[in-house]
Design a protein around this motif. Sequence first.
Motif, short mmCIF file in Angstrom:
data_model
loop_
_atom_site.label_atom_id
_atom_site.label_comp_id
_atom_site.label_asym_id
_atom_site.label_seq_id
_atom_site.Cartn_x
_atom_site.Cartn_y
_atom_site.Cartn_z
N PHE A 564 0.82 -1.21 0.00
CA PHE A 564 0.00 0.00 0.00
C PHE A 564 0.85 1.25 0.00
O PHE A 564 2.04 1.22 0.34
N ASN A 569 3.64 8.52 2.22
CA ASN A 569 4.62 7.51 1.78
C ASN A 569 4.14 6.91 0.45
O ASN A 569 3.76 5.76 0.37
N ASN A 571 5.20 5.47 -2.10
CA ASN A 571 6.30 4.82 -2.84
C ASN A 571 5.83 3.79 -3.88
O ASN A 571 6.57 3.39 -4.72
N SER A 573 5.55 0.78 -3.99
CA SER A 573 6.48 -0.35 -4.12
C SER A 573 5.73 -1.65 -4.42
O SER A 573 4.62 -1.87 -3.94
N ILE A 577 4.59 -6.08 1.79
CA ILE A 577 5.08 -5.96 3.15
C ILE A 577 4.72 -7.21 3.95
O ILE A 577 5.33 -7.50 4.97
#
Length: 955
Positions: A564, A569, A571, A573, A577
């Motif tokens: 997320f 933040n 990012n 990505s 996680i």
Amino acid sequence: MSKILIAVLGFMLLALVRSDHPISWYREFEDISIDEAANTRNVDTGYRLPENVIPHVYDIYIDLYFDERTENPYSYDGREYIIIEAVEDDVTQIILHANVDRINAITLTDVTGAPIRLNPLQPYETVELYHFLKINLAETLTRGARYTLFIDYSNTMNVGPLKRGIWRGWYTDAEGNERIYATTHFQPYNARQAFPCWDEPLFKAVFKVHLSKPAGYIGTFTNTKLESSETLENNRVRDNFLETPKMSSYLVTFLVSETFIPIAEDLTHDPPIRIIGRSNTLGLADHALELAVKMTDFFDEYFGIPYSTLHPNLLNDHISSPDWASAGTENWGMVSYRELYLIIDPNETIMSIEHYAATLVSHELAHKWFGNLITCYWWSNTWINEGYASYFGYIATTEMFPEYELQDHFNSRYLQTSLAFDSGVNTVPMNHDVNAPLEVTGHFGTISYSKAASFLRMTANIISLDTFKKSCTYFLTSNAYEPTDQYDLLAAFNQAIQEDNSLAAYTGFSFDEYYRIWVNEPGFPILNVDVNHSTGQINLSQERFFLSSAVEPTGQIYPIPITFSTRRNPNFSLTPIRIMTTATDSVSKDAGEEWVIFNNLQHAHYRVNYDETTWILIAEALRTTPEEIHYLNRAQIVDDVFALIRSDRMTYNFGFNILRFLDREINYHVWDPAISGYTWIRNRFRHIPEKQAEFDAYVLGQMEYAITTLGYETVEGETPTTSMTRQIILQFACNLGHTGCVQNSWAKFVAWRDNNTPVDARVRRNVYMTAMRLGTRSDFDFLLSRFYESNYANDQLEMLRGMGASRDPEALTRFLSLTLTKYVRSHDKLNAFNYAVAGNRENAITILEFVKNNIDQIRVEYVEDSPPRPVHSALVNLAAYLEEPELVEYEEWLSTQTHIPQYANAIAGISTSRANMAWGTANADIILAATKDGAATIAVSMTVLISMALLSMFV
Ligand SMILES: *[C@@H]1O[C@H](CO)[C@@H](O)[C@H](O)[C@H]1NC(C)=O
Ligand SMILES: *[C@@H]1O[C@H](CO)[C@@H](O)[C@H](O)[C@H]1NC(C)=O
Ligand SMILES: *[C@@H]1O[C@H](CO)[C@@H](O)[C@H](O)[C@H]1NC(C)=O
Ligand SMILES: *[C@@H]1O[C@H](CO)[C@@H](O)[C@H](O)[C@H]1NC(C)=O
């Protein structure tokens, strides 16, 4: 059942409008899902061959006859010598596949050449349903010994590509002569039409092909290099080809023609890489060649098993075939493609086709390893072949052709397609049993291509791209030239994962369990996200997502890779996680109000819903600072919002408020699902034109900024994605009657018609369609004459689409009649029919008349019993566009046609059509109110927005 059909048909209509590439494998079979919904599964495993006898080597002689054979033109005689082995004791019957006109003789000999006696009472028998040829022996075979089975047979070529096997097509050469060529398409179960064989992928063997044909047929190509040629009597020549690697029967192929030649070639590679096509396309395949060369180079390195080492006799040829049943087929050494996709010229090709071609060539080349070198035992595992080829078609191609930005296009092509299809109650797992031929072809569908590719991309993100690459090499190396399955694939994954310790970050996560669930369970989850913005705690829960709100929950838990981003933040990505493997879970972020978006770049196979406050924060950001949110997540939100609305998880009011940001959006990926979603709705308003017009006005209002920003002209140096955005935006805008789009398109047509000013290929679709809608009968004739003259398959296809939009009943009837002639190729007949159906509201009436008057010929010319079942689709699609009085007429007429095989589907199509209209009538006011609400609250404050949302949101 009608609910299911609504969902399926809804998607199908949508596919019809979205369809840039009229028939590609994954869309070609979409319609079959209608049958899947209506029929129970065929559990008859009698279709499978026993495994007590296996073939090792086939030596096949095929003598092809064209019209010079007057008593039985376009036929062939075959003789084959198959070296077989009994791998069990007490074999007294040999069963293989055959689907030929006549078996003339069968003998069996042992290694010394001594005959093995056949049962004199019944030496052999055929079982038509299963295409079995059973050879009855008078003695028992010795286990482990080799024998030579000789079969002499005869058969007729099929007309056109749809029935596969050995078939003939036609083209016009540079001198204007019409010529006939013969070629093959065996995947998945049609080699048995060309020669009796063990026609299941697991029976890998070596094939030696000998082709005789009239001496003038010099353009002859096959999987392997030529060994020798011999002159025969009657002005005939026999070409003897070198043996193939050990491979499945469906990968054998050839093409025999008078004037096909290499139209582009790279002689620096070994084997040379060649594009082969009609001589009058010489020089038009440089782009296709570049695709083939660069992707061969890429896969050589990526898999670590260079193409040249696969087998010394294999060629690397790519055939541009005027007729082809699918987009392309991966026969080893000689891939065949529909010409549409290999003749790419920026002056003649619309961008979506150029774009698709890049993925297609790469997809077919990836099959040289995934599919040909390794092959699954049976078609239940088609997802492995097709999933990998589809994944590489985008992800690998991105490396070599970054300009196409294919990594981004993966989402609309595969991920969103899969999410849409896989949310019905009748979806199937990637791995599931198929038996009868129709089920086998049906499994070449969304699940095997789109879901499998999405699953693989999701997996690569979890285990890392390097480990994924390593697992490919392990899988290919351990199973080379052998049949394989999902257990071998899992072993390769585990080997690579263990070596790289790739899952160290995910304690307690079982990759086996992740793999088992995604491969063997149907469907996918929706992640419900509940954020406490004052503490930063985020509660997660999951359930299986169904589009229909009436379906009971299943309790299925899916392992979900969690990613997320937040405003602070962002990012985006792709590294998860954590992997969520329970029904509920929680994660945290920093405290404080901000947007939160799960499933970064929509890379993993699930949908997301949020609590109201979070949705409102997202909507606010989309409106005020949209560039903060990655465009693939803006696209995800659009795609998810339509699904949430349709599944009653969100109201139109709330959903359309989120989508308000589209009025400042110009990104392709965001607009693509938006156009699909709006199309789905407006198709349900066709019988209430005033409401549809109101809805269209709203949609056009949202599109105005995109239309103005993109403009009507291609800009020098723009990216392919930008050209494609203009293409889809203008096509939709013109269809909805946008004044500027219509005027501009008409002006371009007039300049072409009157001054011979070429129409930019990238915008031809909207120009041709608009011109035919506005134009007269003579404008139709103008386009028709250009259609006959064109040497470009893509331009011809765009012209068909255009002519289908003619409003003139006489012209439209002529257009439909054209589909009954060879000038609309078999693979385009259903496309052309669909273009007419979707062309204009009133067209359906003319088409109904045409269908009633010509049903017998339609059934023959459209080839009703070919695998995609085009006549079924045509009659169902027609129902989807008829309104009530004509539906009654259609129904009455159908009651006189109960004998036609499409009867039940057409009747079901009528009830679906009625249900769709009823849905439209029931929901029009709510939807139109939601559009007004959205428009009125553009500048509304947060508090108003929140209270409105609270009032309107479904829980
Ligand atoms: C495309 O058309 C332009 C303008 O008509 C011409 O200059 C150019 O050479 C053409 N390109 C190709 C590849 O034919
Ligand atoms: C958020 O958490 C705080 C602290 O536990 C709690 O007081 C508050 O009610 C929670 N808010 C929501 C919306 O659940
Ligand atoms: C999240 O779950 C916890 C534990 O069940 C609960 O106390 C809390 O209220 C939940 N928070 C939200 C925002 O739903
Ligand atoms: C991206 O954000 C996630 C979640 O906050 C975090 O775990 C991860 O380390 C971040 N990655 C990068 C590259 O910043």
